[in-house]
Design a protein around this motif. Structure first.
Motif, short mmCIF file in Angstrom:
data_model
loop_
_atom_site.label_atom_id
_atom_site.label_comp_id
_atom_site.label_asym_id
_atom_site.label_seq_id
_atom_site.Cartn_x
_atom_site.Cartn_y
_atom_site.Cartn_z
N ALA A 142 0.72 -1.25 -0.07
CA ALA A 142 0.02 0.07 0.00
C ALA A 142 0.81 1.08 -0.15
N GLN A 143 2.01 1.25 0.72
CA GLN A 143 2.70 2.44 0.62
C GLN A 143 3.68 2.62 -0.57
N MET A 144 4.13 1.43 -1.26
CA MET A 144 4.64 1.70 -2.39
C MET A 144 3.59 2.01 -3.67
N ARG A 145 2.53 1.72 -3.29
CA ARG A 145 1.49 2.43 -4.38
C ARG A 145 1.25 3.80 -4.27
N ILE A 146 1.23 4.22 -3.00
CA ILE A 146 1.38 5.83 -2.86
C ILE A 146 2.60 6.48 -3.38
N MET A 147 3.65 5.85 -3.22
CA MET A 147 5.08 6.29 -3.82
C MET A 147 4.76 6.05 -5.39
N HIS A 148 4.06 5.13 -5.85
CA HIS A 148 3.96 5.22 -7.22
C HIS A 148 3.13 6.50 -7.81
N GLU A 149 1.92 6.97 -6.92
CA GLU A 149 1.28 7.89 -7.44
C GLU A 149 2.21 9.15 -7.25
N ALA A 150 3.09 9.31 -6.40
CA ALA A 150 3.86 10.54 -6.38
C ALA A 150 4.91 10.38 -7.46
N GLY A 151 5.37 9.23 -7.94
CA GLY A 151 6.30 9.17 -9.12
C GLY A 151 5.50 9.51 -10.32
N VAL B 40 2.86 21.98 -11.93
CA VAL B 40 2.58 20.63 -12.16
C VAL B 40 2.04 19.92 -10.84
N LEU B 41 3.36 20.33 -10.02
CA LEU B 41 2.98 19.84 -8.42
C LEU B 41 1.81 20.23 -7.74
N ASP B 42 1.68 21.77 -7.77
CA ASP B 42 0.83 22.31 -7.47
C ASP B 42 -0.62 21.94 -7.94
N GLU B 43 -0.71 21.68 -9.06
CA GLU B 43 -2.23 21.21 -9.78
C GLU B 43 -2.29 19.96 -9.39
N ALA B 44 -1.46 18.97 -8.93
CA ALA B 44 -1.73 17.67 -8.43
C ALA B 44 -1.95 17.62 -6.83
N GLY B 45 -1.87 18.64 -6.31
CA GLY B 45 -1.99 18.68 -4.81
C GLY B 45 -0.64 18.08 -4.19
N ALA B 46 0.46 17.80 -5.00
CA ALA B 46 1.67 17.08 -4.38
C ALA B 46 2.51 18.03 -3.78
N LYS B 47 3.45 17.77 -2.96
CA LYS B 47 4.62 18.59 -2.27
C LYS B 47 5.82 18.67 -2.82
N ILE C 295 6.06 14.54 -3.14
CA ILE C 295 5.51 13.87 -2.01
C ILE C 295 4.02 13.69 -2.10
N VAL C 296 3.42 12.66 -1.89
CA VAL C 296 2.05 12.35 -2.05
C VAL C 296 1.69 11.59 -0.55
N ASP C 297 1.00 12.20 0.22
CA ASP C 297 0.48 11.51 1.47
C ASP C 297 1.72 11.02 2.23
N GLY C 298 2.85 11.79 2.16
CA GLY C 298 4.01 11.67 3.06
C GLY C 298 5.09 10.66 2.61
N TRP C 299 4.75 10.14 1.16
CA TRP C 299 5.63 9.28 0.65
C TRP C 299 6.18 9.82 -0.67
N HIS C 300 7.57 9.45 -0.56
CA HIS C 300 8.44 10.24 -1.52
C HIS C 300 8.62 9.87 -2.99
N SER C 301 9.01 10.45 -4.06
CA SER C 301 9.61 9.97 -5.04
C SER C 301 10.74 10.96 -5.71
N ASP C 302 11.59 10.51 -6.40
CA ASP C 302 12.88 11.17 -6.95
C ASP C 302 13.29 10.50 -8.11
N SER C 303 13.44 11.54 -9.21
CA SER C 303 13.99 11.17 -10.46
C SER C 303 14.63 12.28 -11.27
N ALA C 304 15.33 11.81 -12.33
CA ALA C 304 16.26 13.11 -12.86
C ALA C 304 16.40 12.72 -14.47
N ARG C 305 16.37 13.64 -15.24
CA ARG C 305 16.53 13.55 -16.53
C ARG C 305 17.74 14.41 -17.07
N THR C 306 18.43 14.10 -18.06
CA THR C 306 19.26 15.12 -18.85
C THR C 306 18.56 15.29 -20.19
#
Length: 275
Positions: free
Chosen positions: A14-23, A53-60, A104-115
């Motif tokens: 369940a926690q990983m599914r929230i992390m996927h939402e953040a992702g 985009v983060l603001d529109e999605a309600g993410a931090k 961050i969505v509901d306290g769970w984090h994602s992190d990604s980078a592109r060049t």
């Protein structure tokens, strides 16, 4: 702490599914920032479109305010390796820029980078970016097939070392990390081969895999802003990153809309959605 080592946080499905939402939010925000990386744009403008985009999605944002960091993304241009601060810098034709962000969505984090290569590409920068991105995917594939976290660094190192042409350097001072209820957690995820196997790979483990390669020396320095890391020889650098979850059925790339299916298929790995 256990035997002097930081404790690893293992997530529930369940926690990983929230992390996927953040992702997924993060992926859309990076899409917008990448599209905005054109000649004449400022790095502050990239930060603004990402933030919208983060603001529109309600993410931090997990970057904004992190140890005082003043923006929602890191924008590292040319010789800047990581942690570049968005501002008035104007992107020029031929620049190479790494855009690193999190959500961050509901306290769970994602992190990604592109060049991104801005405008007219230098073939050597194209090679640098393509090798770095493929090295990331090789590391992710090793997470699916390996037994220990150290297998990731071995896979990255083996691939980069096998690429024909002028050798590329793998940074050793900056590495990947665990991720979950915080952005940076145990364990460290090295991008190079060592004798240290690291912890066992098991369900609930979530990692940010992020190789950083350079066209010259791996020596770096931090600028006076106490954030921006640059190559000391002024040679160009590159970063790619995804957050990835391990669960009972396999792996899932949390910050990729398809879970990593397209890029992992040639490597013989089929990612499985989190149950």
């Amino acid at each position: 702490m256990a035997f002097g080592q930081p404790r690893i946080e293992y997530k529930t499905n369940a926690q990983m599914r929230i992390m996927h939402e953040a992702g997924l939010v993060l992926s859309r925000a990076l899409d917008a920032a990448v599209a905005a990386a054109v000649p004449g744009a400022t790095t502050a403008q990239l930060d603004s479109v990402f933030r919208a985009v983060l603001d529109e999605a309600g993410a931090k944002s997990n970057f904004l305010g992190y140890h005082g960091f003043p923006a929602t993304i890191c924008t590292s241009v040319n010789e800047e390796v990581v942690h570049g601060i968005p501002g008035s810098r104007v992107l020029n034709d031929g620049d190479i820029i790494s855009i690193d962000g999190g959500a961050i969505v509901d306290g769970w984090h994602s992190d990604s980078a592109r060049t991104v290569i801005v405008g007219t590409p230098d073939p050597e920068d194209v090679r640098l970016s393509e090798v770095t991105e493929e090295a990331m995917w090789r590391g992710i594939a090793a997470l699916a097939t390996g037994k220990f976290v150290g297998d990731i660094g071995c896979a990255v190192d083996d691939y980069v070392s096998s690429v024909p042409g002028k050798p590329l350097g793998i940074l050793e001072d900056y590495v990947g990390h665990g991720i979950g209820s915080e952005m940076h957690m145990a364990p460290d995820v090295l991008n190079y081969r060592t004798s240290h196997r690291g912890p066992k790979i098991r369900p609930g483990l979530c990692l940010a895999i992020e190789p950083m390669l350079v066209r010259g020396s791996i020596e770096t320095a931090v600028l006076d802003d106490d954030w921006t890391v640059v190559t000391t020889d002024g040679k160009r650098s590159c970063q790619w990153e995804h957050s990835v979850a391990v669960h009972e059925k396999g792996i899932w790339v949390l910050s990729a809309p398809d879970g990593g299916a397209e890029r992992l298929a040639p490597l013989g790995v089929v990612p499985v959605p989190i149950p």
